[in-house]
Write a protein that holds these residues in place. Structure first.
Motif, PDB file in Angstrom:
ATOM      1  N   TYR B 133       6.014-118.013  78.801  1.00  0.00           N
ATOM      2  CA  TYR B 133       6.766-117.156  79.720  1.00  0.00           C
ATOM      3  C   TYR B 133       7.910-117.917  80.385  1.00  0.00           C
ATOM      4  N   MET B 134       7.683-119.173  80.706  1.00  0.00           N
ATOM      5  CA  MET B 134       8.755-119.956  81.341  1.00  0.00           C
ATOM      6  C   MET B 134       9.931-120.127  80.370  1.00  0.00           C
ATOM      7  N   ALA B 135       9.600-120.402  79.092  1.00  0.00           N
ATOM      8  CA  ALA B 135      10.667-120.520  78.099  1.00  0.00           C
ATOM      9  C   ALA B 135      11.396-119.187  77.972  1.00  0.00           C
ATOM     10  N   GLY B 136      10.637-118.100  78.060  1.00  0.00           N
ATOM     11  CA  GLY B 136      11.223-116.764  77.943  1.00  0.00           C
ATOM     12  C   GLY B 136      12.273-116.487  78.994  1.00  0.00           C
ATOM     13  N   LEU B 137      12.178-117.176  80.137  1.00  0.00           N
ATOM     14  CA  LEU B 137      13.189-116.994  81.184  1.00  0.00           C
ATOM     15  C   LEU B 137      14.574-117.376  80.685  1.00  0.00           C
ATOM     16  N   PHE B 138      14.614-118.295  79.714  1.00  0.00           N
ATOM     17  CA  PHE B 138      15.913-118.837  79.305  1.00  0.00           C
ATOM     18  C   PHE B 138      16.432-118.268  77.983  1.00  0.00           C
ATOM     19  N   ILE B 139      15.588-117.498  77.303  1.00  0.00           N
ATOM     20  CA  ILE B 139      16.024-116.966  76.011  1.00  0.00           C
ATOM     21  C   ILE B 139      16.289-115.480  76.163  1.00  0.00           C
ATOM     22  N   GLY B 140      17.267-115.006  75.462  1.00  0.00           N
ATOM     23  CA  GLY B 140      17.420-113.557  75.448  1.00  0.00           C
ATOM     24  C   GLY B 140      18.855-113.123  75.473  1.00  0.00           C
ATOM     25  N   GLY B 141      19.060-111.894  75.844  1.00  0.00           N
ATOM     26  CA  GLY B 141      20.402-111.366  75.909  1.00  0.00           C
ATOM     27  C   GLY B 141      20.979-111.141  74.535  1.00  0.00           C
ATOM     28  N   VAL B 142      22.292-111.325  74.467  1.00  0.00           N
ATOM     29  CA  VAL B 142      23.009-110.965  73.257  1.00  0.00           C
ATOM     30  C   VAL B 142      22.675-111.903  72.084  1.00  0.00           C
ATOM     31  N   TYR B 143      22.197-113.141  72.394  1.00  0.00           N
ATOM     32  CA  TYR B 143      21.911-114.082  71.305  1.00  0.00           C
ATOM     33  C   TYR B 143      21.000-113.490  70.241  1.00  0.00           C
ATOM     34  N   ILE B 144      19.945-112.785  70.722  1.00  0.00           N
ATOM     35  CA  ILE B 144      18.927-112.382  69.759  1.00  0.00           C
ATOM     36  C   ILE B 144      19.098-110.930  69.328  1.00  0.00           C
ATOM     37  N   ILE B 145      20.225-110.323  69.652  1.00  0.00           N
ATOM     38  CA  ILE B 145      20.362-108.894  69.382  1.00  0.00           C
ATOM     39  C   ILE B 145      20.353-108.591  67.879  1.00  0.00           C
ATOM     40  N   VAL B 146      20.912-109.501  67.074  1.00  0.00           N
ATOM     41  CA  VAL B 146      20.977-109.215  65.635  1.00  0.00           C
ATOM     42  C   VAL B 146      19.581-109.214  65.002  1.00  0.00           C
ATOM     43  N   PRO B 147      18.785-110.301  65.160  1.00  0.00           N
ATOM     44  CA  PRO B 147      17.434-110.242  64.581  1.00  0.00           C
ATOM     45  C   PRO B 147      16.566-109.138  65.197  1.00  0.00           C
ATOM     46  N   LEU B 148      16.788-108.847  66.457  1.00  0.00           N
ATOM     47  CA  LEU B 148      16.019-107.771  67.097  1.00  0.00           C
ATOM     48  C   LEU B 148      16.330-106.431  66.440  1.00  0.00           C
ATOM     49  N   PHE B 149      17.604-106.217  66.190  1.00  0.00           N
ATOM     50  CA  PHE B 149      18.038-104.982  65.529  1.00  0.00           C
ATOM     51  C   PHE B 149      17.414-104.878  64.137  1.00  0.00           C
ATOM     52  N   ILE B 150      17.451-105.982  63.394  1.00  0.00           N
ATOM     53  CA  ILE B 150      16.933-105.947  62.029  1.00  0.00           C
ATOM     54  C   ILE B 150      15.420-105.730  62.023  1.00  0.00           C
ATOM     55  N   LEU B 151      14.729-106.430  62.929  1.00  0.00           N
ATOM     56  CA  LEU B 151      13.279-106.255  63.046  1.00  0.00           C
ATOM     57  C   LEU B 151      12.923-104.804  63.340  1.00  0.00           C
ATOM     58  N   MET B 152      13.633-104.224  64.301  1.00  0.00           N
ATOM     59  CA  MET B 152      13.292-102.866  64.705  1.00  0.00           C
ATOM     60  C   MET B 152      13.685-101.863  63.634  1.00  0.00           C
ATOM     61  N   ASN B 153      14.735-102.202  62.885  1.00  0.00           N
ATOM     62  CA  ASN B 153      15.087-101.354  61.756  1.00  0.00           C
ATOM     63  C   ASN B 153      13.962-101.368  60.715  1.00  0.00           C
ATOM     64  N   ASN B 154      13.451-102.566  60.417  1.00  0.00           N
ATOM     65  CA  ASN B 154      12.382-102.675  59.427  1.00  0.00           C
ATOM     66  C   ASN B 154      11.102-101.971  59.867  1.00  0.00           C
ATOM     67  N   LEU B 155      10.824-102.007  61.160  1.00  0.00           N
ATOM     68  CA  LEU B 155       9.589-101.382  61.659  1.00  0.00           C
ATOM     69  C   LEU B 155       9.809 -99.925  62.079  1.00  0.00           C
ATOM     70  N   HIS B 156      10.974 -99.380  61.759  1.00  0.00           N
ATOM     71  CA  HIS B 156      11.330 -97.997  62.118  1.00  0.00           C
ATOM     72  C   HIS B 156      11.199 -97.743  63.609  1.00  0.00           C
ATOM     73  N   MET B 157      11.678 -98.684  64.396  1.00  0.00           N
ATOM     74  CA  MET B 157      11.623 -98.543  65.847  1.00  0.00           C
ATOM     75  C   MET B 157      13.002 -98.208  66.437  1.00  0.00           C
ATOM     76  N   LEU B 158      14.018 -98.098  65.594  1.00  0.00           N
ATOM     77  CA  LEU B 158      15.360 -97.804  66.105  1.00  0.00           C
ATOM     78  C   LEU B 158      15.456 -96.350  66.537  1.00  0.00           C
ATOM     79  N   ASP B 159      16.395 -96.089  67.432  1.00  0.00           N
ATOM     80  CA  ASP B 159      16.659 -94.737  67.906  1.00  0.00           C
ATOM     81  C   ASP B 159      15.403 -94.079  68.489  1.00  0.00           C
ATOM     82  N   ASN B 160      14.619 -94.892  69.190  1.00  0.00           N
ATOM     83  CA  ASN B 160      13.373 -94.392  69.747  1.00  0.00           C
ATOM     84  C   ASN B 160      13.304 -94.851  71.204  1.00  0.00           C
ATOM     85  N   ARG B 161      13.196 -93.899  72.130  1.00  0.00           N
ATOM     86  CA  ARG B 161      13.259 -94.274  73.544  1.00  0.00           C
ATOM     87  C   ARG B 161      12.058 -95.089  73.988  1.00  0.00           C
TER      88      ARG B 161
END
Lengths: 294, 301
Positions: B133-161
């Protein structure tokens, strides 16, 4: 069920939801961004192809990237310095002087930092608007009409205009942080200094700043990172990187490489590069602001 | 730090006593006037854009184009009607309310038990989990948006509130856990021991004893969560694709792009005001909680 088993089930119930979320939406993407930055990958249907360090070496021959890096560097230098200075001066005025209405100022100054970046970006694009904005109208009404400019459309002013917006947004936030710190400084120090004839300005430089130094160090790192985050929204709404890429920042460039150009591997290399640079910057500013004796 | 304070006596060449009493008062008065002037100018710089926005939201389009300084001739409420009808601000707002509520529920369900376990229990892997959790404080934002998008696309989680909300909750999780661990640690051990003697199990101790005590901190989490989730832009822009599921920041930025061609400024300004209202209400009600929480989270860090 034994006591021990009950305890273990309870721990699992406590920790599992959070860890699943973290693993899925934070840790996995972080590992992925590092790993896939070594691949050429041009879209969802495409198979990633290993290219080693090519994405990274390409970055240094990419003029747009270098320009966006320079613009980001400018904002990361100018915005924190001015923001933190204003915040520090205001915090010290509002805690040290006994103005009756000071809590009102605190409420007002803090307010922009809870506004949506989108609202701020839209609002400020209208402030700078060449015809309907009040900035130019204001200059004209005080006889400085010749200074009126298309602030966001002019390569000479666009970065400063964006910087002002970011400073407007953040100064109150850091002010509140500093106020908390100053409240923790013993009033006797100020009293003693003032008996010795130290002016408020001297007290600011010789008591407030030294005793607040640890908090100032934290806020320097916070605000450098803050610029990276906010610059994406501010730039993509206010200028879209224009005019002619003069306000392109690394985050907007990363985003457009990924989602407009389907250049996923390259975009992730930009992400990794920025991540490493901002980490090194945090280390560096930590080292530079370290004081010898503690 | 002591050295710099002691360096002061050199100033005694103008001890305050040499200035006559009345002169000192005038000086102090002038000083206060000067400070007030600085503060008032800054307050105007902060407030005026917002006032201008509200005024512009009540003007006709011609009035907006005419002169930015004039007041609206009469209050033109039709901009607000247009914002709700043609610009569909109301629909975006409902989406935002839904996403904020779901994010909050997920965040609290994950953060509170985690903070309890990490703050008050001992087990193998505790240090490791805390570090995650402490490491999580420093990671995030726009850096990981691309893999997050691809992951959610693969798991059919896109466009879902719901999944957008889960991502929001995860984003706030490290900070929330960090904030709550501090609070959990400050509760005396006796509370749990008494509860265990009275036959409370772990779960009911958490829900009946610990969570009520930590209510102030939970309110702080909710306030922070509200602003984070209500205002979020980048993730909503990327992870939601269909127009009817978009949240209000995305709705507004779309509206801005449309209005540049349609030049219906009034309803855009009205939209901005509509988005501001919940923020202002929450801020007015819970300002102290927010700034206190900021100090707990920020200054200690």
């Amino acid at each position: 069920m034994s006591m021990k088993a009950k305890r273990n089930w309870f721990l699992l119930f406590c920790l599992l939801p959070g860890l699943v979320l973290m693993a899925l939406f934070k840790i996995y993407p972080t590992i992925e961004v590092f790993q896939k930055s070594f691949y050429l990958w041009t879209g969802i249907g495409d198979k990633p192809k290993w290219v080693g360090l090519r994405n990274f070496t390409d970055l240094f021959h990419d003029d747009v990237f270098l320009l966006s890096l320079r613009n980001t560097g400018f904002l990361m230098l100018v915005v924190p310095v001015i923001t933190l200075f204003i915040a520090l001066v205001n915090a010290s005025i509002l805690t040290r002087s006994k103005l009756r209405e000071r809590s009102l100022y605190r409420t007002v100054f803090f307010f922009p930092s809870i506004l949506s970046f989108v609202v701020i970006a839209i609002l400020w694009s209208f402030i700078y608007h060449p015809t309907i904005g009040f900035l130019n109208a204001g200059l004209e009404s005080i006889g400085l009409g010749k200074w009126a400019l298309a602030w966001l459309g002019d390569a000479r002013t666009v970065l400063w205009a964006l910087a002002v917006t970011m400073i407007w947004q953040a100064a109150g936030y850091y002010m509140v942080m500093y106020m908390a710190g100053i409240d923790g400084i013993s009033p006797e120090l100020y009293e003693a200094a003032s008996i010795d004839g130290a002016t408020p300005v001297h007290q600011f430089f010789h008591i407030t700043i030294p005793l607040l130094w640890e908090i100032i160090r934290i806020t320097i790192i916070f605000s450098i990172n803050g610029v990276l985050t906010i610059s994406f929204v501010i730039v993509s709404i206010m200028t879209a990187g224009g005019p002619d890429r003069h306000s392109e920042v690394v985050m907007t460039y990363l985003y457009s490489q990924a989602f407009s150009n389907s250049n996923f591997g390259y975009a992730m290399a930009i992400g990794v590069f920025v991540f490493i640079v901002s980490f090194l910057l945090a280390l560096l500013s930590n080292r530079l602001t370290e004081r010898g004796n503690n | 730090m002591a050295a710099s304070v002691n360096a002061q006596p050199a100033r005694s060449s103008h001890p305050p006593q040499t200035v006559p009493q009345s002169g000192r008062k005038t000086l102090a008065w002038l000083g206060r006037l000067f400070l007030r002037l600085i503060l008032i100018i800054q307050a105007l710089i902060v407030v005026y854009p917002l006032v201008w926005n509200v005024l512009a939201s009540l003007k006709t389009n011609e009035e907006v184009m005419e002169n930015p300084w004039t007041l609206p001739k009469h209050f033109n409420w039709s901009n607000y009607v247009n914002a709700f009808t043609t610009a569909r601000i109301g629909d975006y707002m409902l989406n935002s309310v839904l996403v904020v509520a779901m994010s909050m529920a997920i965040l609290l369900a994950a953060a509170l038990p985690t903070a309890y376990a990490l703050g008050r229990m001992n087990f193998r892997g505790k240090a490791f989990t805390t570090n995650v959790y402490m490491a999580g404080l420093f990671i995030g934002g726009v850096y990981i948006i691309v893999p997050l998008f691809i992951l959610m696309n693969n798991l059919h989680m896109l466009d879902n509130r719901f999944w957008l909300s889960a991502v929001y909750a995860t984003g706030s999780l490290p900070f929330s856990v960090y904030l709550m661990i501090g609070f959990m640690k400050s509760i005396p051990k006796d509370f749990e021991e008494a509860a265990l003697i009275d036959g409370c199990g772990y779960t009911s101790t958490l829900f009946r004893i610990i969570l009520p005590i930590t209510r102030p901190a939970i309110v702080t989490l909710i306030v922070f969560g509200f602003f984070d989730f209500w205002n979020e832009y980048v993730l909503a822009l990327t992870l939601i694709t269909s127009d009817e599921k978009k949240t209000i920041p995305i709705g507004l930025s779309n509206l801005m792009q449309i209005q540049q061609y349609a030049t219906d400024w009034g309803s855009l300004f009205a939209g901005l005001v509509i988005v501001l209202i919940p923020t202002i209400i929450i801020y007015a009600l819970l300002q102290k909680r927010l700034t206190d929480g900021m100090m707990m989270g920020g200054v200690k860090g």
